[in-house]
Design an enzyme around this catalytic site. Structure first.
Site, PDB file in Angstrom:
ATOM      1  N   ASP A  32     -13.045 -34.821 -64.720  1.00  9.82           N
ATOM      2  CA  ASP A  32     -12.961 -35.661 -65.906  1.00  9.82           C
ATOM      3  C   ASP A  32     -12.434 -37.060 -65.573  1.00  9.82           C
ATOM      4  O   ASP A  32     -11.586 -37.209 -64.690  1.00  9.82           O
ATOM      5  CB  ASP A  32     -12.037 -34.987 -66.930  1.00  9.82           C
ATOM      6  CG  ASP A  32     -12.117 -35.629 -68.293  1.00  9.82           C
ATOM      7  OD1 ASP A  32     -13.176 -36.202 -68.621  1.00  9.82           O
ATOM      8  OD2 ASP A  32     -11.122 -35.561 -69.035  1.00  9.82           O
ATOM      9  N   HIS A  49     -19.760 -42.045 -62.731  1.00  6.88           N
ATOM     10  CA  HIS A  49     -20.362 -40.804 -62.233  1.00  6.88           C
ATOM     11  C   HIS A  49     -20.750 -40.936 -60.762  1.00  6.88           C
ATOM     12  O   HIS A  49     -20.542 -40.021 -59.958  1.00  6.88           O
ATOM     13  CB  HIS A  49     -21.594 -40.446 -63.072  1.00  6.88           C
ATOM     14  CG  HIS A  49     -21.301 -40.165 -64.510  1.00  6.88           C
ATOM     15  ND1 HIS A  49     -20.333 -39.270 -64.910  1.00  6.88           N
ATOM     16  CD2 HIS A  49     -21.844 -40.670 -65.654  1.00  6.88           C
ATOM     17  CE1 HIS A  49     -20.296 -39.229 -66.233  1.00  6.88           C
ATOM     18  NE2 HIS A  49     -21.193 -40.072 -66.705  1.00  6.88           N
ATOM     19  N   TRP A  81     -25.176 -32.867 -73.892  1.00  9.59           N
ATOM     20  CA  TRP A  81     -26.425 -33.356 -74.487  1.00  9.59           C
ATOM     21  C   TRP A  81     -26.146 -34.294 -75.666  1.00  9.59           C
ATOM     22  O   TRP A  81     -27.032 -35.038 -76.092  1.00  9.59           O
ATOM     23  CB  TRP A  81     -27.289 -32.189 -74.953  1.00  9.59           C
ATOM     24  CG  TRP A  81     -27.760 -31.314 -73.843  1.00  9.59           C
ATOM     25  CD1 TRP A  81     -27.269 -30.084 -73.490  1.00  9.59           C
ATOM     26  CD2 TRP A  81     -28.818 -31.583 -72.918  1.00  9.59           C
ATOM     27  NE1 TRP A  81     -27.948 -29.580 -72.402  1.00  9.59           N
ATOM     28  CE2 TRP A  81     -28.902 -30.469 -72.034  1.00  9.59           C
ATOM     29  CE3 TRP A  81     -29.708 -32.651 -72.753  1.00  9.59           C
ATOM     30  CZ2 TRP A  81     -29.844 -30.407 -71.006  1.00  9.59           C
ATOM     31  CZ3 TRP A  81     -30.642 -32.587 -71.724  1.00  9.59           C
ATOM     32  CH2 TRP A  81     -30.701 -31.475 -70.865  1.00  9.59           C
ATOM     33  N   LEU A 143     -17.564 -20.944 -47.839  1.00 10.95           N
ATOM     34  CA  LEU A 143     -17.088 -21.186 -49.197  1.00 10.95           C
ATOM     35  C   LEU A 143     -18.263 -21.039 -50.144  1.00 10.95           C
ATOM     36  O   LEU A 143     -19.386 -21.448 -49.808  1.00 10.95           O
ATOM     37  CB  LEU A 143     -16.488 -22.592 -49.316  1.00 10.95           C
ATOM     38  CG  LEU A 143     -16.031 -23.060 -50.714  1.00 10.95           C
ATOM     39  CD1 LEU A 143     -14.765 -23.909 -50.602  1.00 10.95           C
ATOM     40  CD2 LEU A 143     -17.118 -23.905 -51.404  1.00 10.95           C
TER      41      LEU A 143
END
Length: 258
Positions: A32, A49, A81, A143
């Site tokens: 975030d 982003h 969305w 992982l």
């Protein structure tokens, strides 16, 4: 296959000496703060982003260094969305391109990629890249990285309930024998264990509908750092906090009476 070790952090930082049995098995991360990071710099949200991609892959390398077996990243939620059409289009293409661009790097480090989420409205090209990454890395064991794309915790529970109901209606499952363990087998990735440590960047303190079932007993750590500024050292800090917690799962030790 020869597995390539993670690149060291540029600062020279090394993982903290957390005892093996106190390292979380499954860490879930809400990435975030990208939009706020960009706003602080007078940039479009999309630039945040883009900057967050490096943070995710540094955290993946840090998880491998510390010995965390499972890492889940909230890449795109069922609620995302609602964002502007331009941002949604960017995120669809960005998620597709990140998976394509980083797939070989993840494979070289022995990372196994899994995808959780609804196909529904996802671009076919995004689904194709996710499926290709799953297929390429299916035998890796360093992982497991769960990409949660078009994912929502409530949606996953509803979808699991529908699949279970279909099996009950078909006579494959007896309703009187349904337990929590039965239901959990119908989740998107039932072989991935429950979340031990739930981490959110940016200072916000909520789960945002992420891995609700799996996080029932997760330890929550909220760090006041925007995601593009986040790196493996922040992950390690959260893991050190986790290692100091007393996990009782509803039980308790009687108080000493004097």
């Amino acid at each position: 296959m020869n597995v390539r070790p993670p690149a060291p952090h540029p600062s020279g930082a090394v993982p903290p000496p957390i005892p093996r049995d106190l390292v979380p098995r499954h860490v879930a991360i809400v990435m975030d703060g990208n939009g706020r990071w960009a706003k602080q710099r007078g940039l479009p949200r999309t630039e945040g982003h883009k900057a967050g991609e490096a943070s995710l892959f540094d955290v993946i390398e840090g998880a491998i260094e510390l010995g965390i077996p499972y890492l889940s990243a909230y890449a795109f939620s069922t609620e995302n969305w609602k964002r502007s059409p331009d941002e949604v289009r960017f995120l669809m293409g960005f998620n597709r391109d990140v998976i394509r661009r980083r797939r070989d790097q993840l494979h070289a480090m022995g990372v196994r990629v899994r995808w959780a989420g609804r196909p529904g409205r996802l671009w076919k090209s995004v689904i194709s890249e996710l499926q290709d990454a799953e297929e390429m890395t299916e035998r890796n064991s360093t992982l497991t990285l769960q990409f949660c794309v078009n994912y929502g915790g409530r949606a996953e529970i509803v979808d699991a309930a529908l699949r279970l109901a279909e099996d009950i209606a078909a006579g494959r499952v007896k309703p009187g024998r349904v337990k929590e363990e039965t239901f959990a087998r119908y989740l998107d990735e039932p072989q991935i264990p429950d979340v031990d440590l739930f981490v959110r960047s940016s200072g916000e303190q909520r789960t945002s509908n992420f891995l609700l079932w799996q996080s029932a007993y997760a330890e929550m750590v909220f760090l006041n750092r925007l995601w593009p500024d986040f790196d493996r050292r922040d992950l390690w800090e959260a893991c050190e906090t986790y290692a100091k917690r007393d996990r009782r799962y509803g039980g308790a030790v009687p108080n000493e009476v004097r």
